[in-house]
Write a protein that holds these residues in place. Structure first.
Motif, PDB file in Angstrom:
ATOM      1  N   ALA A   3       0.835  -1.200   0.000  1.00 58.49           N
ATOM      2  CA  ALA A   3       0.000   0.000   0.000  1.00 58.49           C
ATOM      3  C   ALA A   3       0.871   1.252   0.000  1.00 58.49           C
ATOM      4  N   GLY A   6       2.050   1.821  -3.520  1.00 61.38           N
ATOM      5  CA  GLY A   6       0.906   2.343  -4.261  1.00 61.38           C
ATOM      6  C   GLY A   6       0.639   3.802  -3.939  1.00 61.38           C
ATOM      7  N   TRP A  38      -8.080   2.928  -9.930  1.00 58.33           N
ATOM      8  CA  TRP A  38      -7.460   2.728  -8.610  1.00 58.33           C
ATOM      9  C   TRP A  38      -8.437   3.087  -7.493  1.00 58.33           C
ATOM     10  N   LEU A  42     -10.812   0.932  -4.792  1.00 61.02           N
ATOM     11  CA  LEU A  42     -10.605   1.183  -3.365  1.00 61.02           C
ATOM     12  C   LEU A  42     -11.943   1.373  -2.647  1.00 61.02           C
ATOM     13  N   GLU A  49      -6.104  -6.385  -2.894  1.00 59.76           N
ATOM     14  CA  GLU A  49      -4.663  -6.122  -2.855  1.00 59.76           C
ATOM     15  C   GLU A  49      -4.311  -4.893  -3.684  1.00 59.76           C
ATOM     16  N   PRO A  50      -3.320  -4.109  -3.259  1.00 61.04           N
ATOM     17  CA  PRO A  50      -2.895  -2.948  -4.047  1.00 61.04           C
ATOM     18  C   PRO A  50      -2.454  -3.307  -5.474  1.00 61.04           C
ATOM     19  N   ARG A  53      -5.505  -3.264  -7.602  1.00 63.12           N
ATOM     20  CA  ARG A  53      -5.897  -1.881  -7.871  1.00 63.12           C
ATOM     21  C   ARG A  53      -5.016  -1.280  -8.961  1.00 63.12           C
ATOM     22  N   GLU A 144      -2.652   6.799   1.748  1.00 63.08           N
ATOM     23  CA  GLU A 144      -2.257   5.396   1.558  1.00 63.08           C
ATOM     24  C   GLU A 144      -0.899   5.116   2.200  1.00 63.08           C
TER      25      GLU A 144
END
Length: 184
Positions: A3, A6, A38, A42, A49-50, A53, A144
């Motif tokens: 994260a 990301g 993205w 979210l 999971e990032p 995304r 994030e």
């Protein structure tokens, strides 16, 4: 992908979007598509999971950037709707403690405003919505990266990115003759 990574990706893309929006419209549209993928994943799938995304955002971003290369004028208004919609979603998340329905309502209200801004003036509108979108990506990216930051820190960084990006895009030097955006 973590994260944190990301989050840094969102911050970097936000800075690029804020400062290059009207100069490289295809890149701005692609980043907007990435951000949409993205941030919508979210909202709708908060536990994904990032990496997922990232993949959804990358696919949407590449697809809309390729369409933008064709020069379809509606993409400017769609980009305005997406970027200001993401701002509305971010504000709703901040004010209503993550309520999914209200985040989607915030997105819809912002999307209508963003569409109207770009429709009113392509040149000025794209500069404003891409600077705003860049600020929103920086804001969300910092959240994030660390949920322990005081709420005002990511918001202040986002507002600073918005202001600096808009000024940079509206400066006489940024009004190049590349033909990427029609003057209004």
């Amino acid at each position: 992908m973590s994260a944190v990574l990301g989050g840094w990706l969102l911050v970097g893309l936000g800075i690029v979007l804020a400062f290059t929006g009207k100069r490289l419209i295809w890149l701005a549209v692609g980043i907007s598509g990435f951000a949409l993928g993205w941030l919508i994943t979210l909202v709708l799938l908060p536990n994904v999971e990032p990496l997922a995304r990232f993949l959804v955002g990358a696919i949407i971003g590449v697809a809309v950037a390729m369409v933008a290369l064709k020069g379809l004028p509606i993409l400017g208004m769609a980009m305005g709707a997406v970027l200001v919609g993401l701002f509305g979603m971010t504000l709703a998340n901040q004010w209503f403690d993550g309520n999914t329905f209200l985040r989607l309502v915030g997105f819809a209200i912002g999307a209508a405003i963003g569409y109207a801004i770009v429709k009113a003036s392509i040149d000025w509108g794209i500069a404003l919505v891409t600077a705003l979108g860049g600020g929103v990506l920086v804001w969300n990216g910092l959240v994030e990266i660390s949920h322990d930051l005081a709420a005002w820190i990511p918001m202040t960084a986002g507002v600073a990115t918005l202001i600096a990006g808009f000024i940079a895009q509206r400066s006489p030097k940024s009004s190049d003759s590349s033909g990427t955006v029609a003057k209004s």
